[in-house]
Scaffold this motif. Structure first.
Motif, mmCIF file in Angstrom:
data_model
loop_
_atom_site.group_PDB
_atom_site.id
_atom_site.type_symbol
_atom_site.label_atom_id
_atom_site.label_comp_id
_atom_site.label_asym_id
_atom_site.label_seq_id
_atom_site.Cartn_x
_atom_site.Cartn_y
_atom_site.Cartn_z
ATOM 1 N N ASP A 89 0.780 -1.220 -0.039
ATOM 2 C CA ASP A 89 -0.157 0.022 0.094
ATOM 3 C C ASP A 89 0.859 1.400 -0.058
ATOM 4 O O ASP A 89 0.504 2.430 -0.504
ATOM 5 N N LYS A 90 2.061 1.054 0.396
ATOM 6 C CA LYS A 90 2.963 2.590 0.711
ATOM 7 C C LYS A 90 3.836 2.588 -0.470
ATOM 8 O O LYS A 90 4.076 3.544 -0.796
ATOM 9 N N TYR A 91 4.480 1.381 -0.890
ATOM 10 C CA TYR A 91 5.485 1.310 -2.032
ATOM 11 C C TYR A 91 5.253 0.788 -3.362
ATOM 12 O O TYR A 91 5.772 0.986 -4.573
ATOM 13 N N GLY A 92 3.610 0.251 -3.598
ATOM 14 C CA GLY A 92 3.527 -0.514 -4.709
ATOM 15 C C GLY A 92 3.287 -1.777 -4.680
ATOM 16 O O GLY A 92 3.730 -2.666 -4.021
ATOM 17 N N LEU A 132 -3.028 7.204 -6.883
ATOM 18 C CA LEU A 132 -3.102 7.721 -5.769
ATOM 19 C C LEU A 132 -1.747 8.116 -5.156
ATOM 20 O O LEU A 132 -1.805 8.991 -4.553
ATOM 21 N N THR A 133 -0.530 7.781 -6.026
ATOM 22 C CA THR A 133 0.917 8.491 -5.595
ATOM 23 C C THR A 133 0.917 9.776 -6.543
ATOM 24 O O THR A 133 2.138 10.466 -6.594
ATOM 25 N N GLY A 134 -0.164 10.098 -7.449
ATOM 26 C CA GLY A 134 0.117 11.538 -8.151
ATOM 27 C C GLY A 134 1.136 11.290 -9.627
ATOM 28 O O GLY A 134 1.440 12.227 -9.934
ATOM 29 N N LYS A 135 1.343 10.132 -9.747
ATOM 30 C CA LYS A 135 2.038 9.624 -10.901
ATOM 31 C C LYS A 135 1.138 9.487 -12.360
ATOM 32 O O LYS A 135 1.015 8.654 -12.861
ATOM 33 N N ALA A 142 -6.820 12.521 -11.850
ATOM 34 C CA ALA A 142 -5.956 12.045 -10.793
ATOM 35 C C ALA A 142 -6.521 12.503 -9.277
ATOM 36 O O ALA A 142 -7.016 13.477 -9.060
ATOM 37 N N PHE A 143 -6.245 11.757 -8.255
ATOM 38 C CA PHE A 143 -6.543 12.060 -7.146
ATOM 39 C C PHE A 143 -5.382 11.560 -6.212
ATOM 40 O O PHE A 143 -4.966 10.318 -5.911
ATOM 41 N N LYS A 144 -4.651 12.598 -5.669
ATOM 42 C CA LYS A 144 -3.404 11.997 -4.949
ATOM 43 C C LYS A 144 -3.814 11.756 -3.468
ATOM 44 O O LYS A 144 -4.507 12.498 -2.804
#
Length: 541
Positions: A145-148, A267-270, A296-298
């Motif tokens: 969830d945090k890093y992919g 979710l991470t804005g990429k 997009a939704f960060k």
């Protein structure tokens, strides 16, 4: 965008009107399944209402800008060559996990003879793997969830591959126990293959495709039995440990192709990376991307366990924890009961309350070819269960499918109270294992669908950890308590699955045909909009 001008009562699959009155078009949907399709600007706060996000795209312009979300793109691109490739690749990870777990049923008797281990030490080899898996599952979920998703799945697979190979060279029991515990910790991340896979699938394909991943688990279990039948009589258990890691090695070698989940990247804005991934999928499938600008939704706060107990989730979380516990408790329980009841010999005596006499703890008994064949036959029960779920999961829904599997398992346990011959005993155990295996797969389908992207992996990880608690406890019932009372043992399994079936029916959300949500904010917006819609409807009536 042309669809904004349509009447409020008409709902399109791709474009959704977020006005409260539009909610009436979602017949049979939960109050938490709206809100992700109208995110326009990249923001950090998860509490912004979806209607405000949408209006921000039109302010300052003469007309509304045409936009689409990741969900829209995946629906437009559909299921094709890309999904087939990712099915096979993630399936390899799942197959390797099954082989490592099935290995435990073969490794114990062999080490019991080779190293003259006591029954307690043999059981400890299995227990330490489940302990490691229970600890590792929520950790890998948090990492994913945090890093992919790709990072979490790849790292845990490399971890399992490395320590799986090392365990083949373990010189003494202590080292083997330590290394197999680390293997178990790596196996705790295997369910993240389902998380990642689900985020590349369109709505209509998700239920059947995730269920089909169970075919890789079943094939892995069958391959392990066949590999043991070939390897054990000649090369021994060390070679079996080493060769059982081959599917994971293949997965690692081909993982360079595996892209990151576009839902996670969103979710991470990429945004640019998301567009590149979607273009890759569209190219592979021979389809066109939707026209317009990707919204997009960060979301910065991801993978927080407190979100699993948010007001809209706490009941679902607790019910799912019990359902996953019951799945593993009953699944591994019926596997152990198969061996114990067959070894009891006289089924009539066993089921009428006679004690099953324990053998000497140091008595050595290698598995024979007949034992491997029996193990293979019981393992094949996975496939009928898979077929039943494929036929039902999209027709009657996830909740009813889960409940049906639990109730049928309990129904198949009831005849075991009576005096049965070996053939009848085998048939009922076969059917029971087929249904509980099918229920396990429905749980794997339902869990990623009910939670949003920001904590989907963690939710699946915690559920998997609860299942390992059930797997840890079931030997004490199926092997220890069985020697005291067969009736009580069967009653525990029957009662547990009856309660799990009821828990399945009272789950708050049915996810069949439901889009994957991206954040808790979407769930809250959907809940609030539905409440307003219901209030307006009651006023009009």
């Amino acid at each position: 965008m042309e669809n904004w001008g349509m009447p409020e009562k008409i709902t399109y699959k791709r474009w959704r009107n977020p006005e409260p009155s539009d909610e009436a078009g979602f017949v049979g949907q939960s109050d938490e399944d709206q809100g992700t399709d109208n995110e326009i600007c990249t923001i950090a706060s998860p509490k912004v209402d979806s209607r405000r996000r949408k209006s921000s795209s039109t302010s300052g312009f003469g007309k509304a800008e045409e936009t689409f979300t990741v969900e829209d793109a995946l629906e437009a691109i559909g299921f094709g060559k890309f999904q087939w490739k990712i099915s096979i690749l993630t399936g390899l990870s799942w197959l390797g996990d099954a082989m490592e777990m099935m290995l435990l049923s073969v490794l114990g008797p062999e080490l019991h003879c080779d190293w003259r281990l006591s029954g307690f030490k043999v059981a400890l080899i299995t227990s330490v793997v489940f302990i490691g898996t229970g600890i590792g599952s929520p950790i890998w979920g948090n990492v994913s969830d945090k890093y992919g998703r790709r990072a979490g799945l790849l790292i845990c697979t490399i971890w399992t591959l490395y320590f799986g190979l090392l365990s083949a060279f373990a010189p003494v029991f202590g080292w083997l126990l330590f290394l197999r515990g680390l293997v178990g910790a790596g196996l705790g991340g295997a369910p993240q293959a389902v998380t990642m896979y689900s985020e590349f699938l369109p709505v209509k394909s998700r239920g059947k495709c995730i269920t089909m991943m169970a075919a890789f688990w079943a094939m892995g279990a069958v391959f392990e039995v066949l590999l043991a039948l070939w390897i054990m009589p000649t090369l021994g258990w060390r070679w079996l440990l080493g060769l059982s890691t081959i599917p994971m090695l293949i997965f690692v070698c081909f993982s360079y192709w595996l892209p990151e989940s576009p839902r996670f990247d969103m979710l991470t804005g990429k945004r640019e990376k998301v567009v590149a991934t979607l273009k890759l999928i569209a190219k592979e499938n021979g389809k066109d991307m939707p026209k317009g600008r990707l919204t997009a939704f960060k979301q910065n706060d991801r993978g927080q366990i407190k979100e699993l107990f948010a007001p809209q989730y706490w009941r679902t979380t607790l019910l799912l924890w019990f359902i996953w516990f019951s799945c593993a408790f009953s699944y591994y329980g019926i596997v152990l009961l198969t061996t114990e009841l067959f070894q009891a010999g006289d089924s009539c005596g066993a089921t009428q309350g006679a004690k099953i006499e324990p053998s000497c703890s140091l008595e050595c008994k290698y598995l024979t070819s007949a034992d491997y064949k029996d193990l293979l036959w019981t393992t094949l029960a996975e496939f009928p269960g898979l077929l039943v779920i494929l036929l039902l999961i999209d027709r009657i829904g996830r909740k009813k499918s889960l409940a049906l599997c639990f109730f049928m398992f309990s129904l198949c346990i009831l005849p075991l109270y009576a005096c049965l011959g070996r053939i009848a005993l085998t048939i009922f155990i076969f059917i029971a294992r087929a249904f509980i295996s099918g229920g396990y797969q429905v749980a794997f389908v339902y869990t990623p669908e009910v939670y949003p992207t920001e904590n989907r992996a963690l939710a699946l990880g915690t559920c998997s950890a609860m299942s390992k608690v059930g797997a840890l406890l079931t030997p004490f019932v199926a092997q220890v308590l069985l020697r005291k009372s067969v009736y009580l043992t069967l009653s525990i399994y029957c009662g547990c699955c009856l309660l799990a079936g009821i828990a399945s029916l009272i789950l708050p959300i049915e996810t069949v045909g439901r889009s994957l949500q991206e954040s808790n904010a979407d769930q809250e917006a959907g809940h609030n909009n539905t409440t307003i819609s219901q209030s307006n409807g009651s006023t009009q009536n």
